[in-house]
Design a protein around this motif. Structure first.
Motif, short mmCIF file in Angstrom:
data_model
loop_
_atom_site.label_atom_id
_atom_site.label_comp_id
_atom_site.label_asym_id
_atom_site.label_seq_id
_atom_site.Cartn_x
_atom_site.Cartn_y
_atom_site.Cartn_z
N LEU A 122 0.83 -1.21 0.00
CA LEU A 122 0.00 0.00 0.00
C LEU A 122 0.87 1.26 0.00
N ALA A 123 1.96 1.23 0.77
CA ALA A 123 2.85 2.40 0.82
C ALA A 123 3.50 2.65 -0.54
N GLN A 124 3.90 1.57 -1.22
CA GLN A 124 4.50 1.74 -2.55
C GLN A 124 3.49 2.31 -3.53
N ALA A 125 2.25 1.81 -3.48
CA ALA A 125 1.22 2.32 -4.38
C ALA A 125 0.90 3.78 -4.11
N ALA A 126 1.00 4.20 -2.84
CA ALA A 126 0.67 5.57 -2.47
C ALA A 126 1.65 6.58 -3.06
N ARG A 127 2.86 6.12 -3.40
CA ARG A 127 3.86 7.04 -3.94
C ARG A 127 3.62 7.38 -5.41
N THR A 128 2.64 6.75 -6.03
CA THR A 128 2.34 7.00 -7.43
C THR A 128 0.91 7.52 -7.55
N SER A 129 0.54 7.88 -8.77
CA SER A 129 -0.84 8.28 -9.04
C SER A 129 -1.56 7.24 -9.88
N MET A 130 -0.98 6.02 -9.99
CA MET A 130 -1.56 4.97 -10.81
C MET A 130 -2.86 4.43 -10.20
N PRO A 131 -3.81 3.98 -11.03
CA PRO A 131 -5.00 3.33 -10.49
C PRO A 131 -4.63 2.07 -9.71
N VAL A 132 -5.37 1.78 -8.66
CA VAL A 132 -5.12 0.60 -7.83
C VAL A 132 -6.41 -0.20 -7.71
N LEU A 133 -6.33 -1.50 -7.96
CA LEU A 133 -7.47 -2.40 -7.77
C LEU A 133 -7.21 -3.22 -6.51
N LEU A 134 -8.06 -3.04 -5.51
CA LEU A 134 -7.94 -3.76 -4.25
C LEU A 134 -8.89 -4.96 -4.29
N THR A 135 -8.36 -6.15 -4.13
CA THR A 135 -9.17 -7.36 -4.15
C THR A 135 -9.06 -8.07 -2.81
N GLY A 136 -10.03 -8.89 -2.52
CA GLY A 136 -10.02 -9.63 -1.26
C GLY A 136 -11.44 -9.99 -0.85
N GLU A 137 -11.53 -10.94 0.05
CA GLU A 137 -12.83 -11.40 0.51
C GLU A 137 -13.56 -10.29 1.26
N THR A 138 -14.85 -10.47 1.43
CA THR A 138 -15.63 -9.48 2.16
C THR A 138 -15.14 -9.37 3.60
N GLY A 139 -15.05 -8.14 4.10
CA GLY A 139 -14.64 -7.92 5.47
C GLY A 139 -13.15 -7.86 5.71
N THR A 140 -12.33 -7.86 4.66
CA THR A 140 -10.88 -7.84 4.86
C THR A 140 -10.32 -6.42 5.04
N ALA A 145 -7.82 0.02 3.55
CA ALA A 145 -6.61 0.04 2.73
C ALA A 145 -6.63 1.23 1.77
N ALA A 146 -7.80 1.51 1.19
CA ALA A 146 -7.91 2.65 0.27
C ALA A 146 -7.64 3.96 1.00
N ARG A 147 -8.15 4.10 2.21
CA ARG A 147 -7.90 5.32 2.98
C ARG A 147 -6.42 5.48 3.32
N LEU A 148 -5.74 4.35 3.58
CA LEU A 148 -4.30 4.42 3.85
C LEU A 148 -3.55 4.92 2.62
N ILE A 149 -3.90 4.41 1.45
CA ILE A 149 -3.26 4.88 0.22
C ILE A 149 -3.46 6.38 0.07
N HIS A 150 -4.67 6.83 0.34
CA HIS A 150 -4.95 8.27 0.23
C HIS A 150 -4.14 9.08 1.25
N GLU A 151 -4.10 8.61 2.50
CA GLU A 151 -3.41 9.34 3.55
C GLU A 151 -1.90 9.37 3.34
N TRP A 152 -1.36 8.32 2.73
CA TRP A 152 0.08 8.25 2.51
C TRP A 152 0.50 8.91 1.20
N SER A 153 -0.44 9.42 0.43
CA SER A 153 -0.12 10.03 -0.86
C SER A 153 -0.04 11.54 -0.72
N GLU A 154 0.34 12.20 -1.80
CA GLU A 154 0.42 13.66 -1.79
C GLU A 154 -0.96 14.30 -1.75
#
Length: 447
Positions: A122-140, A145-154
């Motif tokens: 997530l931290a690596q993805a936050a350093r870019t402006s590329m689209p990110v697809l988050l996958t995983g079972e319900t409730g994970t 995770a999306a909010r973390l990417i936003h908070e760790w980005s510019e």
């Protein structure tokens, strides 16, 4: 002098000279990066943690190469290939590069290796402006995770706009996302700029993206490609600066094969794809999560003066919680803890008897307490099964539970483990001590 761990036959003199010249020294154990050398293309035992490089004298088949990478190998190098020694030196140098640690909230639980690896992605993805697809079972925790990417980005000082695509009726979704002009349809007495425009300079999360109407996907693709939107009832396009994240708990590839999701949109959204591990793969996080939800519960629900205030769970209750497969993951664990606290009448510890029956009566239903046949079937079908790793994980969990119950006594732990623990050895704890050394488990059941 920089060090690395070497496993296998001693390095050739020419390689040793190059390593010495570059300031590298091979040691027996304890270094951060491991180099495994073998003559035949047979998958070696992967190190317990940290990056490793596989040197092999013969070409490695693609299937083995994939398995090695799945188990943490950063590269597979055939000795004898052109300039292979220089390639190994580059991998060693790269192992020294450390990314700055992300700013992790004190309420975020990430004790397990799987959770820590997720935070790194997530931290690596936050350093870019590329689209990110988050996958995983319900409730994970995909929105977390999306909010973390936003908070760790510019863009952290700008707006974060989560959009639940499943919660918006199909016929209203285009207007909700892109807005509409006054008079665009009956009832549109005022103009509306839409949720995407509200994220100007910030981040948009399209949660449950698989529920996007097929007709809207083409327009969404244009928006992602050109960062322009057009309100309903208008022909003009206008630029919007936003970062796009998407999340789903379904297999979009299967939906594409069934004609229910656009392949072009999938390719655009999945530039960076991050999979969130289920809770059953984060055993070390269960106990801290229980404490976390206890604190969250009492932060909202103040206990009665004469009522109980639960401060933890018994070891037996934690064992039951760890053994449960958690199809609803962290969200289900939260609901279980909250429900147990509502029903609690006395005492400051959660007991097995405080937990729902489905958690501690599973054996009576005929299903295995330790292994979910449905989950095995799903992983085999998806090609994600790693039998050796799963067997080792089960051994480690059973060994840790036995040692905790036996208060670190290897002989008593062997008795609790049954035939595998005792065997026919005269020293009933001998096999357990061997397992402890092999699996890296302490006498108290820790790592």
């Amino acid at each position: 002098m920089r060090t690395f761990e070497w496993r296998g036959p001693a390095p050739r003199p020419s390689l040793k000279q190059r390593l010495d010249a570059a300031g590298w020294k091979a040691i027996g154990a304890g270094a951060g990066v491991v180099v495994v050398s073998s003559a035949r293309p047979r998958l070696p035992a992967a190190p317990k943690s940290g990056p490793w490089v596989w040197l092999c004298e013969q070409p490695v088949p693609v299937d083995l190469l994939r398995l090695a990478v799945e188990q943490g190998a950063v590269d597979v190098i055939r000795t004898g290939a052109d300039d292979w020694e220089a390639r190994l030196l580059r991998r060693l140098e790269e192992s020294l590069v450390e990314l700055p640690a992300p700013r992790v909230s004190g309420t975020l639980i990430a004790h397990s290796a799987a959770a820590k690896a997720l935070l790194g992605h997530l931290a690596q993805a936050a350093r870019t402006s590329m689209p990110v697809l988050l996958t995983g079972e319900t409730g994970t925790g995909k929105e977390v995770a999306a909010r973390l990417i936003h908070e760790w980005s510019e863009r952290r000082s700008r707006t974060f706009v989560p959009i639940n695509c499943a919660a918006i009726p199909n016929e209203l979704m285009e207007g909700e996302l892109f807005g509409y002009a006054k008079g665009a349809f009956s009832g549109a007495v005022h103009g509306y700029d839409g949720l995407v425009s509200a994220a100007e300079g910030g981040t948009v999360l399209l949660d449950e993206i698989d529920d996007t109407p097929h007709a809207l996907q083409s327009k969404l693709l244009r928006v992602l490609e050109d960062r322009v939107i057009s309100r309903l009832g208008e022909n003009a396009w206008r630029k919007v600066d936003f970062r796009i994240l998407a999340a789903t708990n379904r297999d979009l590839k299967q939906l594409i094969d069934r004609g229910m999701f656009g392949e072009d949109l999938y390719e655009r959204l999945s530039t960076v794809q991050i999979h969130l591990p289920p809770l059953r793969e984060r055993q070390e996080d269960v106990a801290p999560l229980v404490l976390h939800w206890l604190e969250r519960y009492y932060a909202v629900e103040e206990p009665e003066p004469a009522g109980p205030r639960v401060r933890g769970a018994t070891p037996e209750a934690l064992d039951v919680l760890r053994a449960y497969p958690w199809p609803g993951n962290i969200r289900e664990l939260r609901n279980v803890i909250y429900g147990a606290l509502v029903a609690k009448r006395a005492g400051d510890e959660l007991l097995v008897s405080d937990l729902p029956r489905r958690l501690w009566q599973r054996e009576r239903t005929g299903s295995s307490v330790l292994v979910s046949a449905q989950e095995v079937e799903r992983r085999v079908a998806a090609g994600t099964m790693n039998l050796r790793a799963e067997r080792e994980r089960l051994e480690r969990l059973a060994l840790q539970a036995a040692l905790r119950r036996a208060d670190g006594n290897a002989a008593e732990a062997a008795r609790l483990l049954g035939e595998v623990g005792r065997g026919t050895a005269k020293d009933p704890g001998g096999t357990v001590r061997t397992m402890m050394k092999r699996l890296g488990v302490s006498p108290r059941g820790g790592a």
